[in-house]
Each structure stands twice: as structure tokens, then as C-alpha cells.
Design a protein around this motif. Structure first.
Motif, short mmCIF file in Angstrom:
data_model
loop_
_atom_site.label_atom_id
_atom_site.label_comp_id
_atom_site.label_asym_id
_atom_site.label_seq_id
_atom_site.Cartn_x
_atom_site.Cartn_y
_atom_site.Cartn_z
N ALA A 95 -4.48 -0.43 0.05
CA ALA A 95 -3.46 -0.76 1.04
C ALA A 95 -2.82 0.49 1.61
O ALA A 95 -2.56 0.59 2.82
N LEU A 96 -2.59 1.48 0.75
CA LEU A 96 -1.95 2.72 1.18
C LEU A 96 -2.83 3.48 2.17
O LEU A 96 -2.36 3.93 3.22
N ALA A 97 -4.11 3.62 1.84
CA ALA A 97 -5.02 4.34 2.74
C ALA A 97 -5.14 3.62 4.08
O ALA A 97 -5.17 4.26 5.14
N HIS A 98 -5.22 2.30 4.03
CA HIS A 98 -5.34 1.53 5.27
C HIS A 98 -4.09 1.70 6.13
O HIS A 98 -4.17 1.84 7.37
N ALA A 99 -2.91 1.69 5.48
CA ALA A 99 -1.65 1.82 6.22
C ALA A 99 -1.55 3.19 6.89
O ALA A 99 -1.14 3.29 8.06
N TRP A 100 -1.92 4.25 6.19
CA TRP A 100 -1.88 5.58 6.79
C TRP A 100 -2.89 5.67 7.95
O TRP A 100 -2.58 6.21 9.01
N GLY A 101 -4.08 5.12 7.74
CA GLY A 101 -5.08 5.14 8.82
C GLY A 101 -4.62 4.39 10.05
O GLY A 101 -4.78 4.86 11.18
N THR A 102 -4.02 3.22 9.83
CA THR A 102 -3.53 2.42 10.95
C THR A 102 -2.38 3.11 11.69
O THR A 102 -2.31 3.10 12.92
#
Length: 371
Positions: A95-102
């Protein structure tokens, strides 16, 4: 907390830094009730983007994997057992990686995730591999988001907190400044949540820390003021100034440097090898010294066999070992020239009494650093 408009030398160095590592604490990104807070993450990404548009290269060290995994798993508090921590991290890291990417995609930027363990810094080859990956990722125009690999790290090989990880990453990438963002406005001489405490805007040396009482981390993280002070000292050894500020003041911290507490770097930075010996390498044993050898090591002389009274553990030539005083205090660390069995055969003997093949110092001054 806002400080005077005239910047100190340390703050000016942070504002003008070309390469910056920004560490963001768990409390700035997550909550026990709702997990990952993407609105707060977006504001932090905005501040990083503004600094990059101003001409700096920024590496993000992001806590929050375990915190982000609590709510989805129905956990009401940070777990204490290792297996549950790793399970929460496995959910939260995604979730954290996806949030930073988004969030950075709003600016057309690509994010690369790098998960590191303490072993990646302790082993020289792993250390170089991590450095090459970070350098190449940045050269390709991507933003590196670094976190500890909580899903596999055991208690024995953990960094303990991401403040230390951030300081090691800052050294790894040759950063010019380290900014630590958390839920505190800066350094106080006590805990401001428990009563009156004085804010300390500048730390130029150890004397500025006299009387400071540093506490441990909060409900979501493992850090705390003690870990931040340790990270600041670590970064100072690498010649990197540090700014400690609240994540709520991220925009001011990254753009103007007029908030928080600034820690000055030591004027002469440790060499890369000595930095690794002191802060990153895992000691494989210990060498026990007499008082005379402790004095010699303190004056940065090589360690000779005559001053050694014993050893602990099993080690080999090229390993890092602790140097221990008669009071059982670790006074230095160094790269040993001989195996532990060889050192035992050399105990207390002068150089002239040793065979020709054993007349090198046990630890050369160039491979020795005080702790």
C-alpha cells in the motif's frame, strides 16, 4: 517551530544542498484507526517535488509499512511479536509503495522502491550493490523511496528505526543534507508533552546536548528522540548537516530551513572506510586491551599484540572487531589483520618476539576508529 529569519551556517548548507535525503516517520503517514493517510502523504510529496523543482536531488526514506498494514488486517495496535510485524509489513509495504507512486505520478515522476536490511550495509559487497542501484535509479530520473525490509528482517539484524537507516542512506548516496520529519517540532531538553521543555534551535556540538533527556518512540513507530540524536551524530560523522522538524512543517523545512532544529556536521568527515567500520559493519568478535593499548588506540596509533590481553568470539582476518577496555567498555572498532586463533598465539608479545609473518599490527591505524 519557526526560528529567526537569518540562517545559521548549518541551515544555509541544508537549504543549498544539492542532494537531500528526507526521512518521513510513521506517525506522519499513518494512524491506528485509518491506516495510511494519503492526504498527508500527498502534502509531503508536494514538498519533495517543490525541492526537486528548485534543483535538488531528493531520496525519500519512508517509514509506515507496518502502520499501513494494521487497519487492513484489523489490528488495533502495533504488534509486539515478530511474525505479526512482518505480516503487517507485507500488507502495508504494498500500500505504501502504491501510494508514493500514485502521489508522484501527479507530477509525471516515476518511483522506485528499495528495501534494505542492516545486512546490506554490514556486508561491503551488498553495500556497493545498494549504492549502485540508488545511483542508477536516480540517473534514470526516478525518485528512490527507501524503507527497511520489515517483512524479512529479524530483531537481530534490524536497523531498529528508520532514522538510522536514513543517516546510512545519506552517506551511501553522498547527500549534502539529511532532513528528519516526524511528529515533533524539533529538539527539546525534555518531553514537551509532559510539561515545560525548552526548544533547542541549533546543535553545534555535544555541549549543546548537555541536560537533554531523549525518549523512545510512540505507538506507531520504533524511533523517538534518542534515535534521532543517534542518527544526527551518525550523519555528522559523514559530514552531513541534519534538520529535525515536524512533518506538518515539511514545506518550510525543505524550502527555507527556518523550522526545527539544525545539527551541524563535523568539519572533517570520516573516510568512507572508517564510517563503515564505525556505523555499518557488524563486529564479529572482540579484542581485549590493557590500559596502555587503550591509550594508544585513543591517540589513533595502530594496535600491537603487546597490548592485547584476550579475545572474544571467533573471527578471521578482514573482519571488524570491537576493542574493549579493562573496564569492559567498547572504546574503538577496527579491521583485524589476523584470525582469532593467530591473535591468541600473539597475546602480550612484543613485535620482535613474533615470527616475520606476524609483525604487522593487529589492527592498523588506518583501519581503526574510536566509538
Amino acid at each position: 517551530m519557526q526560528v529567526g529569519s537569518e540562517l545559521s551556517q548549518g541551515r544555509a548548507a541544508i537549504v543549498s544542498a544539492r542532494t537531500v535525503v528526507v526521512k518521513i516517520g510513521s506517525s506522519a503517514l499513518t494512524s491506528l484507526e485509518g491506516g495510511l493517510d494519503t492526504a498527508r502523504l500527498d502534502l509531503l510529496a508536494d514538498a519533495v517535488e517543490a525541492r526537486m523543482r528548485a534543483g535538488s536531488d531528493v531520496v525519500v526514506v519512508s517509514s509506515g509499512a507496518i502502520g499501513a498494514g494494521l487497519a487492513p488486517l484489523g489490528l488495533s495496535k502495533r504488534p509486539k511479536d515478530l511474525a505479526t510485524k512482518q505480516a503487517a509489513a507485507s500488507v502495508g509495504q504494498l500500500a505504501l509503495a502504491h501510494a508514493w507512486g500514485t502521489s508522484f505520478a501527479r507530477y509525471g515522476r516515476t518511483v522506485g522502491q528499495i528495501l534494505l536490511s542492516a545486512d546490506d550495509f554490514a556486508r561491503r559487497e551488498h553495500h556497493r550493490n545498494a549504492q549502485r542501484t540508488l545511483d542508477r535509479l536516480r540517473s534514470l530520473g526516478a525518485i528512490a523511496v527507501v524503507n527497511e525490509n520489515d517483512t524479512v528482517a529479524t530483531e537481530e539484524i534490524r536497523f531498529g528505526d528508520n532514522d538510522r537507516l536514513a543517516a546510512l542512506v545519506a552517506h551511501l548516496v553522498g547527500a549534502d543534507a539529511l532532513i528528519l520529519l516526524s511528529d515533533v517540532a524539533g529538539l527539546y531538553d525534555g518531553d514537551p508533552r509532559k510539561g515545560a521543555a525548552n526548544f533547542i534551535p541549533e546543535v553545534r556540538g555535544s555541549a549543546d546536548l548537555d541536560g537533554v533527556i531523549a525518549g523512545s518512540g510512540g505507538a506507531l513507530g520504533t524511533g523517538g528522540m534518542a534515535s534521532k540524536l543517534s542518527a544526527a551524530r551518525l550523519a555528522a560523522d559523514a559530514g552531513i548537516p541534519v534538520l529535525l522538524a515536524s512533518a506538518a512543517d515539511a514545506a518550510s523545512a525543505l524550502a527555507a530551513g527556518t523550522v526545527g532544529t539544525a545539527f551541524a556536521a563535523r568539519p572533517i568527515r570520516l573516510s568512507g572506510r572508517k564510517f563503515w567500520v564505525r556505523h555499518a559493519a557488524e563486529p564479529r568478535g572482540a579484542v581485549l586491551l590493557d590500559a596502555g593499548a587503550v591509550d594508544a588506540v585513543g591517540q589513533r596509533h595502530s594496535l600491537l599484540a603487546a597490548g592485547i590481553t584476550g579475545i572474544r568470539g571467533r573471527f578471521f582476518g578482514g573482519d571488524v572487531v570491537d576493542l574493549v577496555s579493562p573496564d569492559d567498555e567498547v572504546v574503538a572498532r577496527g579491521v583485524v589483520e589476523y584470525d582469532s586463533t593467530e591473535v591468541v598465539s600473539m597475546l602480550g608479545r612484543s613485535t620482535t618476539e613474533l615470527p616475520d609473518t606476524m609483525q604487522r599490527p593487529v589492527i592498523h591505524a588506518d583501519d581503526l576508529v574510536k566509538v
